[in-house]
Design a protein around this motif. Structure first.
Motif, PDB file in Angstrom:
ATOM      1  N   ARG A 123       0.791  -1.223  -0.087  1.00  0.00           N
ATOM      2  CA  ARG A 123       0.103  -0.100   0.135  1.00  0.00           C
ATOM      3  C   ARG A 123       0.963   1.337  -0.045  1.00  0.00           C
ATOM      4  N   ASN A 124       1.908   1.349   0.875  1.00  0.00           N
ATOM      5  CA  ASN A 124       2.898   2.317   0.876  1.00  0.00           C
ATOM      6  C   ASN A 124       3.509   2.485  -0.536  1.00  0.00           C
ATOM      7  N   LYS A 125       4.097   1.553  -1.315  1.00  0.00           N
ATOM      8  CA  LYS A 125       4.643   1.714  -2.311  1.00  0.00           C
ATOM      9  C   LYS A 125       3.651   2.378  -3.425  1.00  0.00           C
ATOM     10  N   GLN A 126       2.219   1.739  -3.383  1.00  0.00           N
ATOM     11  CA  GLN A 126       1.198   2.213  -4.522  1.00  0.00           C
ATOM     12  C   GLN A 126       1.229   3.704  -4.113  1.00  0.00           C
ATOM     13  N   GLU A 127       0.991   4.051  -2.774  1.00  0.00           N
ATOM     14  CA  GLU A 127       0.778   5.765  -2.655  1.00  0.00           C
ATOM     15  C   GLU A 127       2.214   6.526  -3.166  1.00  0.00           C
TER      16      GLU A 127
END
Ligand code: ZN
Length: 250
Positions: A123-127
Motif C-alpha cells: 500500500r505504501n509503495k502504491q501511494e
C-alpha cells in the motif's frame, strides 16, 4: 603558404563575426535547451523510481503468495495431527502431537504477520507510485510545452544556424591550430564571447580599457599579434583614421 599577420588577424576577425552571430542565435533560445534537458533528466529519474516500486511490489506479492502456501501446508498438517490425536495410545503421544499442532499454529501466525506486513508495504509503495506519477505527469506536460517553444524558436533560426556553422568550419580551417586554440580559450573565458576586438575610440572593444597611442600604432602596423593587456583579447585593428602624430616630438 604562411599567412601574414594582417591576413591572420583578418581571418580571426571573420571567425569572430560568425561566432558572434551564432552566439546571438543561442541567446534567443536562452535557457530553453537546458530546461528541456533538465526536464528529460527528471522524467527519466521518476520513471526509474516507478519501475523500482513496481519491482518491489512484485517481490512483496510473491512473498505473500509464499506465506499463503506456508499457511496452507501448516493447516493441512494440523488437520492430520488432529486425526492422529484421536488414535493415540497414551498421554505422552497426545502431548507430543499437541506440541506439533502448537508449532504449526505459530507458523500460521508468523505467516499471517508477514502477509500483513507485505500488504502494508505494498500500500505504501502504491501511494509512492501515485505521488511520483503525479510529478511525472507534471514534468511531461512541462516538457511538451518547452519542446514546442524550443521547436518554434529553433525552426526560425535553424537554416541560418546551419549555414553559419558551415561558414564557421571553413573559416576555422584558414587559421593555424595554435592560434585557433588561444582564440577558443579567450572566447570561453569572455562573458560576451568576444576574443577578437577592434580598438574603438582609443579603448579596447572588449573591456573598454584605454589603449595607449603607441600601442594603437603597433596594432595598426600588424607586425605581430597584440593582445589587450587588461583582458587578453586579440586586437584585430584600430577603428577610424589615425590621429596625426604630435609634431616636434620624438
Ligand atoms: Zn581589453
Amino acid at each position: 603558404m604562411e599567412l601574414t599577420i594582417a591576413q591572420k588577424l583578418e581571418a580571426l576577425l571573420k571567425l569572430q563575426t560568425i561566432d558572434s552571430q551564432l552566439d546571438e542565435i543561442k541567446k534567443i533560445r536562452g535557457d530553453l535547451p537546458e530546461e528541456v534537458r533538465d526536464l528529460e533528466d527528471d522524467i527519466a529519474g521518476f520513471e526509474t523510481r516507478i519501475g523500482k516500486f513496481n519491482n518491489d511490489i512484485q517481490a512483496l506479492e510473491e512473498e505473500i503468495e509464499r506465506n499463503k502456501n506456508v499457511k496452507k501446508d501448516a493447516e493441512k498438517l494440523i488437520g492430520r495431527y488432529k486425526d492422529q490425536q484421536m488414535n493415540v495410545r497414551n498421554n505422552r503421544e497426545y502431548d507430543a502431537i499437541s506440541k506439533e499442532i502448537e508449532l504449526q499454529t505459530l507458523e500460521i501466525e508468523l505467516a499471517d504477520k508477514k502477509i500483513n506486513e507485505a500488504a502494508f508495504k505494498i500500500r505504501n509503495k502504491q501511494e509512492e507510485i501515485k505521488a511520483t506519477q503525479g510529478a511525472l505527469d507534471e514534468r511531461k506536460a512541462d516538457l511538451k510545452a518547452k519542446m514546442q517553444e524550443l521547436d518554434q524558436i529553433t525552426g526560425e533560426s535553424q537554416e541560418e544556424e546551419k549555414e553559419l556553422m558551415g561558414k564557421r568550419d571553413s573559416q576555422a580551417d584558414h587559421i593555424e591550430e595554435r592560434l585557433l586554440k588561444s582564440y577558443n580559450k579567450i572566447r570561453d573565458n569572455a562573458i560576451n564571447g568576444l576574443a577578437v576586438v577592434m580598438v574603438k575610440r582609443g579603448a579596447c572593444g572588449g573591456c573598454f580599457n584605454v589603449v595607449p597611442p603607441q600601442r594603437q600604432a603597433d596594432i595598426r602596423d600588424k607586425k605581430k599579434i597584440i593582445v589587450c593587456e587588461h583582458c587578453g583579447r586579440i586586437f584585430a585593428d584600430v577603428e577610424g583614421v589615425p590621429e596625426p602624430a604630435p609634431t616636434g616630438r620624438r
